[in-house]
Design an enzyme around this catalytic site. Structure first.
Site, PDB file in Angstrom:
ATOM      1  N   PRO A 184      36.220 -70.001 -79.730  1.00 18.76           N
ATOM      2  CG  PRO A 184      36.822 -71.194 -81.646  1.00 18.76           C
ATOM      3  CD  PRO A 184      36.941 -69.703 -80.689  1.00 18.76           C
ATOM      4  CE  LYS A 185      33.657 -77.142 -73.535  1.00 18.10           C
ATOM      5  NZ  LYS A 185      32.132 -77.991 -72.998  1.00 18.10           N
ATOM      6  CB  ALA A 186      38.179 -76.270 -79.881  1.00 17.14           C
ATOM      7  N   GLY A 187      39.285 -73.869 -78.269  1.00 15.37           N
ATOM      8  CA  GLY A 187      40.572 -72.973 -78.328  1.00 15.37           C
ATOM      9  C   GLY A 187      40.888 -72.526 -76.924  1.00 15.37           C
ATOM     10  CB  VAL A 199      49.064 -69.892 -72.932  1.00 19.21           C
ATOM     11  CG1 VAL A 199      50.014 -69.451 -71.632  1.00 19.21           C
ATOM     12  CG2 VAL A 199      48.607 -71.452 -72.523  1.00 19.21           C
ATOM     13  CB  VAL A 200      49.001 -65.149 -75.583  1.00 20.96           C
ATOM     14  CG1 VAL A 200      49.216 -63.744 -75.433  1.00 20.96           C
ATOM     15  CG2 VAL A 200      50.419 -65.794 -75.854  1.00 20.96           C
ATOM     16  CG  ASP A 234      53.476 -62.871 -80.067  1.00 22.14           C
ATOM     17  OD1 ASP A 234      54.382 -62.397 -79.203  1.00 22.14           O
ATOM     18  OD2 ASP A 234      53.287 -63.792 -80.031  1.00 22.14           O
TER      19      ASP A 234
END
Length: 264
Positions: free
Chosen positions: A53-56, A32-33, A117
């Site tokens: 990676p796609k999962a992220g 999201v960030v 952050d």
């Protein structure tokens, strides 16, 4: 004795509008960030490279990849990603140690970097932004309070005239046409002074209503006169002392005719 010059306020950031058109911006992360960062740099017409990676990937980033708005590398970060043609790096990952490693690599290559952050490892910050056409306003707390920046931004945004964005677009067209008509450097002061007078005399709503016909009519007054919106939009007009005045003598003219009739 108080100085007549503005006092220095240390601890701030140099807030500039960096032109990123066509420049390569590497974004490490796909959550999201990262989605927010991607939108920021796409709005600046940059070439965005997403490493994740796609999962992220969150739904928004996955959609932008599908729409081919960004270049995607389906894997984790590699040192080779920091090629010589990369102009900026943004990290948006939940791995502080990797973010720090990327930050150090970027510093060694003199690439501007922002690690989400981790304020000490940021060459620049992303503020809370207002966008209304060409108008961009950024509110920054220099990493002190992002939520407060958002609240302040909303207060400022609510006070902006809705016509502002269109007024800026039309003013830009007027300015460019004026430059095309009188491009000579020796006329730059006249152009600048005339444009300042127009911006001070016309309201934002009036500037927003400029079209090609009105722009051409308005430019006909340069450099002798700065007419009001009413002067160039009222159909009836008369020539007085080589100037065109629109609708300025309608009332007085009617009164004059009345007196003439009585005299007869």
């Amino acid at each position: 004795m108080a100085s007549k010059y503005q006092s220095v306020q240390p601890g701030g950031s140099l807030i500039i509008a960096w032109r990123a058109q066509g420049k390569k911006v590497l974004i490490v992360g796909g959550g999201v960030v990262a989605a927010g960062r991607i939108l920021h740099v796409l709005n600046a017409d940059a070439h965005v490279i997403v490493v994740s990676p796609k999962a992220g990937l969150c739904k928004e980033v996955a959609w932008r990849i599908q729409e081919k708005q960004v270049e995607w590398r389906d894997r984790g970060f590699l040192v080779e990603d920091l090629s010589d043609d990369v102009n900026m790096v943004l990290t948006a990952i939940d791995d502080p140690s990797l973010s720090s490693e990327i930050y150090k690599l970027c510093k060694s290559k003199k690439i501007p970097v922002n690690a989400a952050d981790i304020p000490p490892e940021c060459d620049f910050y992303f503020g809370s932004e207002i966008r209304n056409g060409p108008l961009q306003i950024m509110v920054s707390t220099n990493g002190k309070g992002p939520k407060l920046a958002s609240l302040i931004r909303k207060k400022i945004e609510s006070s902006i005239n809705p016509a502002t964005g269109m007024a800026l677009e039309k003013t830009g067209l007027l300015r460019q046409k004026l430059r095309d008509i009188v491009p000579e450097p020796e006329n730059s002061r006249k152009r600048m002074r005339w444009m300042i007078e127009i911006c001070e005399l016309w309201s934002l709503e009036e500037l927003a209503m400029l079209d090609e016909n009105l722009i051409n009519r308005l430019l006909g007054y340069f450099p002798k006169k700065t007419p009001s919106y009413r002067e160039i939009t009222t159909p009836a007009y008369s020539k007085i002392d080589n100037y065109i005045w629109f609708g300025a003598i309608i009332i007085s003219g009617a009164v004059l005719l009345k007196h003439v009739s009585k005299a007869r």
